[in-house]
Design an enzyme around this catalytic site. Structure first.
Site, mmCIF file in Angstrom:
data_model
loop_
_atom_site.group_PDB
_atom_site.id
_atom_site.type_symbol
_atom_site.label_atom_id
_atom_site.label_comp_id
_atom_site.label_asym_id
_atom_site.label_seq_id
_atom_site.Cartn_x
_atom_site.Cartn_y
_atom_site.Cartn_z
ATOM 1 N N LYS A 87 0.500 1.354 5.764
ATOM 2 C CA LYS A 87 -0.625 0.450 5.972
ATOM 3 C C LYS A 87 -0.890 0.114 7.451
ATOM 4 C CE LYS A 87 -0.805 -0.831 1.224
ATOM 5 N NZ LYS A 87 0.249 -1.008 0.257
ATOM 6 N N TYR A 106 5.957 -2.845 -6.392
ATOM 7 C CA TYR A 106 5.349 -1.515 -6.347
ATOM 8 C C TYR A 106 5.829 -0.808 -5.090
ATOM 9 C CZ TYR A 106 1.702 2.106 -6.052
ATOM 10 O OH TYR A 106 1.022 3.302 -5.961
ATOM 11 N N ASP A 163 11.157 -2.425 1.385
ATOM 12 C CA ASP A 163 9.865 -1.746 1.405
ATOM 13 C C ASP A 163 8.874 -2.693 2.081
ATOM 14 O OD1 ASP A 163 7.478 -0.518 1.057
ATOM 15 O OD2 ASP A 163 7.624 -0.296 -1.120
HETATM 16 C C1 LIG Z 1 0.801 0.139 -0.686
HETATM 17 C C2 LIG Z 1 2.267 0.127 -0.928
HETATM 18 C C3 LIG Z 1 3.002 1.316 -1.139
HETATM 19 C C4 LIG Z 1 2.338 2.661 -1.281
HETATM 20 O O1 LIG Z 1 1.690 3.071 -0.142
HETATM 21 P P1 LIG Z 1 0.548 4.204 -0.258
HETATM 22 O O2 LIG Z 1 0.142 4.461 1.151
HETATM 23 O O3 LIG Z 1 -0.527 3.629 -1.130
HETATM 24 O O4 LIG Z 1 1.186 5.393 -0.896
HETATM 25 C C5 LIG Z 1 4.369 1.228 -1.239
HETATM 26 N N1 LIG Z 1 4.999 0.053 -1.172
HETATM 27 C C6 LIG Z 1 4.335 -1.115 -0.994
HETATM 28 C C7 LIG Z 1 5.094 -2.389 -0.894
HETATM 29 C C8 LIG Z 1 2.954 -1.112 -0.889
HETATM 30 O O5 LIG Z 1 2.299 -2.274 -0.762
#
Ligand SMILES: *Cc1c(COP(=O)(O)O)cnc(C)c1O
Length: 428
Positions: free
Chosen positions: A267, A144, A239
């Site tokens: 995060k 994701y 990511d």
């Molecule tokens: C949480 C997450 C996102 C998205 O971040 P948001 O602040 O919710 O838009 C993208 N990539 C990874 C790996 C994530 O865990």
């Protein structure tokens, strides 16, 4: 356990907010229950509107690595707030946090702040396309990367939980530029590249997959991606919105010793406030507006409150022994849960990297999305609800990661394992 007030608040919320929540997985839909509404949290504990007390393994889905209401972060945000919440003009704090990130994350020579992980990945991909002049991207099934159109293809947790791998509203013409490989399979990547030679701008990957449960990279997987990208003129994007400052101070790229061309963060770097960032090699980042032509902007980007919370958080993480201690706690919890499951006669497949862990309700190894999706989600739901009833707050989906914070105590760990022992016995 009483959930009367949470139920009432949920009924009210559903009248004015689609599905009653502002992000889908919060709704508890996949475990067949109503969500609990949170009143407050402190340290490793979270309290709902009915006065129930839970040991928290969601940690706001990752940011709260220092525990809730850490005094240093509270002070930093208070102090900043009293001199103005937002100016839409540069402040010194942005450079301070940028330099802390550059110092920590091996691949990052320059960094741009945004307000969410979604914005970070979306912008990194635009920049990769602008830099390479190519349109296609490769992602992995079960990974994701936020909810931008081009990334909402075979996207793990939220989408997987609801059984809709793609979303209505994503144009087929956009989705067709996103090619999907299998996690941990270099073979599947090579096949896509052979079929699409010289048209792929970037490969984006969660270096530790955390949105299909926790799936570590197999030996050689990240190294293999690095080699393929270098040979084919493709940019490698890690990511690390979840794994950054989580599995190590320098993220998964420090832990595994593989350096991507670009990295996305979120995060933890916001300490609980809305922040994202993307960074990478100087020659790539200088293509970004206003230094270069690839456009990207944000009214609240580099927001003073968020920068202060981020700086305070990284200062906590920099303290000697932080990652060693949190790793020991996490090992005790994950191993304790796995052995509780074995003793109850319900073996699970347990994974952990640093303070990220997952109990897969599967007797076989989980190493990609097809193997993750074979888990017994009904048994997971029973376990989840039983644990909630025992005062342990896990993410309400099999396909999520559990997060440990520095504030989890020995008593929390013991109580969690004891609760798990009773809950596994219920589902055998
Ligand atoms: C949480 C997450 C996102 C998205 O971040 P948001 O602040 O919710 O838009 C993208 N990539 C990874 C790996 C994530 O865990």
């Amino acid at each position: 356990m009483n959930h009367e007030r949470s139920s009432l608040l949920f009924q009210q919320a559903k009248k004015s907010i689609p599905g009653g929540v502002n992000s889908p997985v919060r709704a508890f839909k996949s475990v067949g229950a109503d969500p609990i509404f949170i009143k407050k949290a402190i340290g490793s504990h979270i309290y709902d509107e009915d006065g129930n007390d839970f040991i928290d393994y969601v940690g706001s889905w990752g940011p709260m690595i220092a525990g809730h209401c850490h005094p240093d972060i509270i002070k930093a945000v208070h102090d900043t707030m009293s001199s103005g919440a937002s100016f839409g003009a540069p402040t010194e704090r942005e450079t301070i946090l940028a330099n802390m990130i550059i110092e920590a994350v091996p691949s990052i020579e320059m960094v741009r702040m945004v307000s969410s992980g979604t914005e970070a990945t979306m912008s990194a991909i635009r920049l990769a396309r602008g830099f390479t002049g190519r349109d296609k991207i490769i992602k992995f099934s079960g990974c994701y990367h936020g909810h931008a159109d081009s990334l909402l293809v075979k996207a793990g947790s939220g989408a997987a939980t609801f059984g809709v791998p793609d979303s209505p509203g994503v144009p087929a013409d956009v989705a067709k530029l996103t090619l999907t490989a299998e996690y941990n399979s270099l073979e599947s990547v090579k096949n896509l590249i052979t079929e699409n030679i010289n048209t792929i701008a970037c490969i984006i990957v969660e270096p530790v997959a955390g949105n299909m449960g926790t799936v570590p990279p197999r030996d050689g997987f990240l190294e293999g991606l690095r080699e393929i990208c270098t040979n084919e003129g493709i940019l490698l994007i890690f990511d690390e919105v979840m794994s950054g400052f989580r599995v190590a101070y320098g993220g998964a790229q420090e832990l595994y010793g593989v350096t991507p061309d670009m990295t996305t963060l979120g995060k933890i770097i916001g300490g609980g406030l809305p922040v994202g960032a993307f960074g990478g090699k100087r020659d790539i980042m200088e293509k970004l507006s206003p230094a270069g032509g690839v456009y990207q902007a944000g009214t609240l980007s580099g927001n003073p409150l968020a920068m202060s919370a981020g700086i305070a958080t990284l200062n906590i993480l920099k303290q000697p022994g932080f990652y060693k201690t949190i790793e020991e706690k996490s090992r005790a919890i994950a191993d304790g849960i796995a052995s509780a499951a074995r003793s109850a006669g319900y073996p699970i497949y347990s994974t952990r990297v640093g303070s990220m862990f997952c109990a897969f309700f599967s007797k076989r190894e989980v190493y990609d999305w097809p193997t993750a999706s074979r888990c017994d989600t009904n048994a997971f739901s029973k376990y989840f609800l039983a644990m909630l009833n025992e005062g342990v707050y896990l993410a309400p989906s099999q396909f999520e990661t559990a997060f440990v914070s520095a504030s989890h105590s020995d008593a929390d760990i013991e109580n969690t394992i004891a609760a798990a022992s009773r809950c596994f016995k219920l589902i055998v």
